[in-house]
Scaffold this motif. Sequence first.
Motif, mmCIF file in Angstrom:
data_model
loop_
_atom_site.group_PDB
_atom_site.id
_atom_site.type_symbol
_atom_site.label_atom_id
_atom_site.label_comp_id
_atom_site.label_asym_id
_atom_site.label_seq_id
_atom_site.Cartn_x
_atom_site.Cartn_y
_atom_site.Cartn_z
ATOM 1 N N CYS A 21 0.809 -1.221 0.000
ATOM 2 C CA CYS A 21 0.000 0.000 0.000
ATOM 3 C C CYS A 21 0.847 1.277 0.000
ATOM 4 C CB CYS A 21 -0.934 0.006 1.205
ATOM 5 S SG CYS A 21 -2.087 -1.383 1.253
ATOM 6 N N GLY A 22 2.150 1.124 0.075
ATOM 7 C CA GLY A 22 3.024 2.292 0.034
ATOM 8 C C GLY A 22 2.957 3.144 1.292
ATOM 9 N N ILE A 23 2.763 2.512 2.442
ATOM 10 C CA ILE A 23 2.660 3.251 3.706
ATOM 11 C C ILE A 23 4.047 3.432 4.308
ATOM 12 C CG2 ILE A 23 1.689 3.269 6.034
ATOM 13 C CD1 ILE A 23 -0.600 1.526 4.954
ATOM 14 N N THR A 24 4.474 4.697 4.419
ATOM 15 C CA THR A 24 5.758 5.041 5.018
ATOM 16 C C THR A 24 5.546 6.195 5.998
ATOM 17 O OG1 THR A 24 6.376 6.729 3.397
ATOM 18 C CG2 THR A 24 6.889 4.419 2.836
ATOM 19 N N ALA A 25 6.611 6.606 6.626
ATOM 20 C CA ALA A 25 6.526 7.733 7.553
ATOM 21 C C ALA A 25 6.166 9.021 6.835
ATOM 22 C CB ALA A 25 7.856 7.899 8.289
ATOM 23 N N GLU A 26 6.413 9.086 5.510
ATOM 24 C CA GLU A 26 6.143 10.300 4.739
ATOM 25 C C GLU A 26 4.753 10.305 4.117
ATOM 26 O OE1 GLU A 26 9.177 8.540 4.295
ATOM 27 O OE2 GLU A 26 9.938 9.935 5.818
ATOM 28 N N THR A 27 4.001 9.227 4.235
ATOM 29 C CA THR A 27 2.677 9.144 3.618
ATOM 30 C C THR A 27 1.720 10.156 4.246
ATOM 31 O OG1 THR A 27 2.994 6.768 3.228
ATOM 32 C CG2 THR A 27 0.740 7.619 3.094
ATOM 33 N N PRO A 28 1.086 11.012 3.444
ATOM 34 C CA PRO A 28 0.111 11.966 3.998
ATOM 35 C C PRO A 28 -1.042 11.224 4.664
ATOM 36 C CG PRO A 28 0.704 12.553 1.748
ATOM 37 C CD PRO A 28 1.280 11.183 1.989
ATOM 38 N N ILE A 29 -1.468 11.713 5.831
ATOM 39 C CA ILE A 29 -2.519 11.060 6.605
ATOM 40 C C ILE A 29 -3.795 11.877 6.518
ATOM 41 C CG2 ILE A 29 -3.170 10.204 8.886
ATOM 42 C CD1 ILE A 29 -0.157 10.157 9.539
ATOM 43 N N PRO A 30 -4.948 11.262 6.238
ATOM 44 C CA PRO A 30 -6.223 12.006 6.184
ATOM 45 C C PRO A 30 -6.550 12.645 7.529
ATOM 46 C CG PRO A 30 -6.469 9.775 5.299
ATOM 47 C CD PRO A 30 -5.135 9.825 5.959
ATOM 48 N N PRO A 31 -7.245 13.774 7.545
ATOM 49 C CA PRO A 31 -7.674 14.381 8.815
ATOM 50 C C PRO A 31 -8.425 13.365 9.671
ATOM 51 C CG PRO A 31 -8.089 15.881 7.006
ATOM 52 C CD PRO A 31 -7.662 14.576 6.382
ATOM 53 N N GLY A 32 -8.139 13.384 10.966
ATOM 54 C CA GLY A 32 -8.793 12.447 11.868
ATOM 55 C C GLY A 32 -8.107 11.108 11.948
#
Length: 535
Positions: free
Chosen positions: A156-167
């Motif tokens: 899924c390409g989840i890294t520390a730099e991945t933008p996170i949705p509000p909430g």
Amino acid sequence: MKAKDNQQLIFTNATIYIDAERKINNLLVENGKVKDYYVDPAFYEDAKIVDLEGGFVYPGFNDSHVHIFEIGGFLGCADLFGCRTSDQIAEKVAELDKKLPEGEFFLGNGFYPDDYNAWSHEDLAKLDNASKNRPIFLMDQLGHNCIVNSYSMKKCGITAETPIPPGGLVVLENGTPTGMLRETAMLLASDTLFSLLKDDIIRKGAKQLFELWASMGYTSIVDLMGGPFGRIFRPELCMEMEKAGEVPIRINYKYTFYDLDEIDNCLKYKDKSTDKVRFDGLKLFIDGAYTGGEAWTTWKNLEGGYGLNCVYCDDSQGEKYNIYRIVEKVNDLGLDIHYHIQGDKGIEVTLDAIEKALEKKGELTSVHTFIHVAFITEEQIKRIKKLSSHVNITTQPGFWAVEEEAVRYYGERGLSCYPAKQLVDAGVSVGFSTDYSVSPLELTSPTKVMNIAMTGAGDPKNHPPLTMKDLIKGFSEGSAATIGISDTGKLSCGYWADFVVYERDLYEVSAEELDTKNPKVLSTWVGGRKVYESK
């Protein structure tokens, strides 16, 4: 018995409640809808007489907030209920992993850790070792948090730099993800992984649950087909099931959306409803789960925070997360909408947005339903009452029996969450629901919810008990009001002949006697057709 579409039916030999109070002795049904009462069968020679054998009839119950269809895909997955530690979770995963084909998507559901934010790389390693070469998505009991393995994060390409949705929140250790995704951060995984869910798996689980809800006396549900964990939105599959005779009850489904730009995606479903599978507008998350400490409040919880919010009151996070813009567009389109709101701050900003939309357009064109309202204030109840017929509530008194986690985050305030009696007595339109699968299966029967609500879950001081009249009205008319389609909820002329038949009069059963199977449901009818009969 299956009635022909144009056949007249006369239901007789029963005590028939056409709403929470009024009783009649027989019911004429034509084309699936109520035609008349107190009829003389002699004037209807071609009508079929249906003997209800002395039963007690009530308008069909509506579970007005539930996740049945989408949770169908989880029924055959790893049962993690009772798991609180990474060792327990890994053990369950390893056990089921051996039974799955190599590389197949692995789902789990029901874990509940002592501290979500403490999930570490050591915990992640245990999960990775339990099943290395497949994507894994484990959802918690609340449906508001999940764990994914390293394989899934890479996919899924989840890294520390991945933008996170509000909430949302990605739990990190030393600056890198541990696999714990909280609230809307689950979308980072589900947007990719849920496409791996096979229709036949969802169909099998959903069919089983639809039949179970019919056996409990429900004739309709409001199914969100999504949550903070993402969307499992396949109404076409539900319609296929209906054609195959696998949908006994009415499914009023919502399109769960997460920002302003997604609203238009639902419009193609507006005119595609069928007899039982009906498009019912939108669902939006305002805040998080109160039993995870994430209700959006004006006061600090015991962890020192104010919960979380998925929307904002301005454009600071971009126009698409501005609640005022969202509600204005919803009102312009005339779409009914349900809001997940637990905290008083979330309730306040949503009411502000609705009143602003009313002021701008001069009218409200939608039905706005507030879900949960754990920490609603008296002033907010008054505001909702002023918006009566356009703003109502669905809440879960059954949660009174399982709210110990609320005290963990909210102390004394957590003892009196879900003020159902206060809402009813204030004259607000209130529906009742279970929020399955957040609530355990044993708390989903209407009569079990009635037992909890009428006894105050053993704590009447903090949970003023509801009456049987309150509950029947809430499960029928109150829940039907959250749909915005005026054809169910009572047995008035012109309404669908949706009803449940009990062996005893609910008004004659003590609160202590009420339970999952007491009194017994004899049969359930939708559109004048029997969809369930007890053996």
